[in-house]
Scaffold this motif. Sequence first.
Motif, PDB file in Angstrom:
ATOM      1  N   THR A  53      -5.529   6.333   4.256  1.00 18.43           N
ATOM      2  CA  THR A  53      -5.003   5.411   5.268  1.00 18.43           C
ATOM      3  C   THR A  53      -4.770   4.006   4.803  1.00 18.43           C
ATOM      4  O   THR A  53      -5.517   3.775   3.669  1.00 18.43           O
ATOM      5  N   ASP A  54      -3.672   3.546   5.303  1.00 19.40           N
ATOM      6  CA  ASP A  54      -3.336   2.101   4.618  1.00 19.40           C
ATOM      7  C   ASP A  54      -3.689   0.947   5.560  1.00 19.40           C
ATOM      8  O   ASP A  54      -3.879  -0.275   5.199  1.00 19.40           O
ATOM      9  N   PHE A  55      -4.040   1.378   6.913  1.00 22.24           N
ATOM     10  CA  PHE A  55      -4.391   0.262   7.790  1.00 22.24           C
ATOM     11  C   PHE A  55      -5.092   0.864   9.110  1.00 22.24           C
ATOM     12  O   PHE A  55      -4.875   1.797   9.300  1.00 22.24           O
ATOM     13  N   ALA A  56      -5.577  -0.171   9.876  1.00 22.70           N
ATOM     14  CA  ALA A  56      -6.171   0.443  11.148  1.00 22.70           C
ATOM     15  C   ALA A  56      -5.028   1.257  11.928  1.00 22.70           C
ATOM     16  O   ALA A  56      -4.065   0.719  12.459  1.00 22.70           O
ATOM     17  N   GLY A  57      -5.593   2.433  12.436  1.00 27.34           N
ATOM     18  CA  GLY A  57      -4.532   2.926  13.259  1.00 27.34           C
ATOM     19  C   GLY A  57      -3.808   3.926  12.568  1.00 27.34           C
ATOM     20  O   GLY A  57      -3.092   5.055  13.192  1.00 27.34           O
ATOM     21  N   HIS A  58      -3.616   3.892  11.391  1.00 23.83           N
ATOM     22  CA  HIS A  58      -2.767   4.611  10.353  1.00 23.83           C
ATOM     23  C   HIS A  58      -3.246   6.027  10.434  1.00 23.83           C
ATOM     24  O   HIS A  58      -2.522   7.023  10.336  1.00 23.83           O
ATOM     25  N   ALA A  59      -4.542   6.377  10.548  1.00 25.77           N
ATOM     26  CA  ALA A  59      -5.162   8.024  10.494  1.00 25.77           C
ATOM     27  C   ALA A  59      -4.514   8.665  11.893  1.00 25.77           C
ATOM     28  O   ALA A  59      -4.201   9.970  11.618  1.00 25.77           O
ATOM     29  N   ARG A  60      -4.067   7.802  12.970  1.00 27.56           N
ATOM     30  CA  ARG A  60      -3.649   8.807  14.092  1.00 27.56           C
ATOM     31  C   ARG A  60      -2.009   9.114  13.658  1.00 27.56           C
ATOM     32  O   ARG A  60      -1.663  10.112  14.083  1.00 27.56           O
ATOM     33  N   ASP A  61      -1.579   8.170  13.062  1.00 24.95           N
ATOM     34  CA  ASP A  61      -0.004   8.528  12.515  1.00 24.95           C
ATOM     35  C   ASP A  61      -0.285   9.691  11.577  1.00 24.95           C
ATOM     36  O   ASP A  61       0.967  10.555  11.681  1.00 24.95           O
TER      37      ASP A  61
END
Length: 301
Positions: A53-61
């Motif tokens: 992941t690169d940023f908060a919320g990226h795991a969802r994407d």
Amino acid sequence: MTASAPDRAPSASFDRAVLVFNPGKPGMAARINELQRELSAGVPDLQIDLLPTDFAGHARDLARSAAATGRPLIVSVSGDGGYNEVVNGVMDVPGSRAVCTVLAAGNANDHHRSMPAKPLPEAVREGRVRHIDLLRITFGEEQPAQVHYAHSYIGFGLTPLMAIGIESGGKGKFLELLSVARTLSHLRPFELVRADGATARFDSLILANISRMAKYGTVSESGGPDDGRFEVVTLPHSGRWKMALMTLRAVTLGLGNQPSVSSYAFTTRDAVPCQIDGEVRHLPAATHVRVESAKGALAVI
């Protein structure tokens, strides 16, 4: 809590394992390398994809993209918050054939603690997939509504404030105890208007799909993650000592059996903090909230 019987025969297979992780977390590089070695040795024909992941919320994407094709096993190497992102990414894809699991790499890891666990290579070889419930929370009554899923719990009042206090106060048992004590001293009650029009004043409200929360204790002795219901743990507004005694009971003896429901709806009268699987958000006053059990919504190993 007990897990359900397998929903799929051991012949079930995955076309790849997708590891979703935060590369900036201390020790994560070594953890991912070790996991790759274990999977390669235990399941040599399995393709392994790494998705940092690169940023908060990226795991969802990342999870959403992975869940859209094939039969992936999506492994969240994270705590409850990271796994929540992965679960919501999978739920963004109707009809996805993705299967999820979590390997603990966070602070609380409530979901991981509450589910039966095997070494990942063994679980992959067996291929036994079961389905567990999720909590579906809808904010507002406008269309399209804001919908979010929780794998473990949703808390209002005390639980999110404890999480905020611990995060700002530092990790470690002593610092966490100090943070919890400060939180109790500054807690303010909140009011909810239930669906029947009655008003209730709480210090804490927890809607739980699991039996134990690391920062709260054993919240229920009943129910399971696959029964289409969730436990409702309430603490009506009372004195600080009563609240402290309930918290002490939760972390020592447990709170015993709690009422369970398949849905729970209310409207916030006050602004109130809300914690969804470890992640905190703040709800404004007059927010309509509906929580429902999404029975068997998530395929897991």
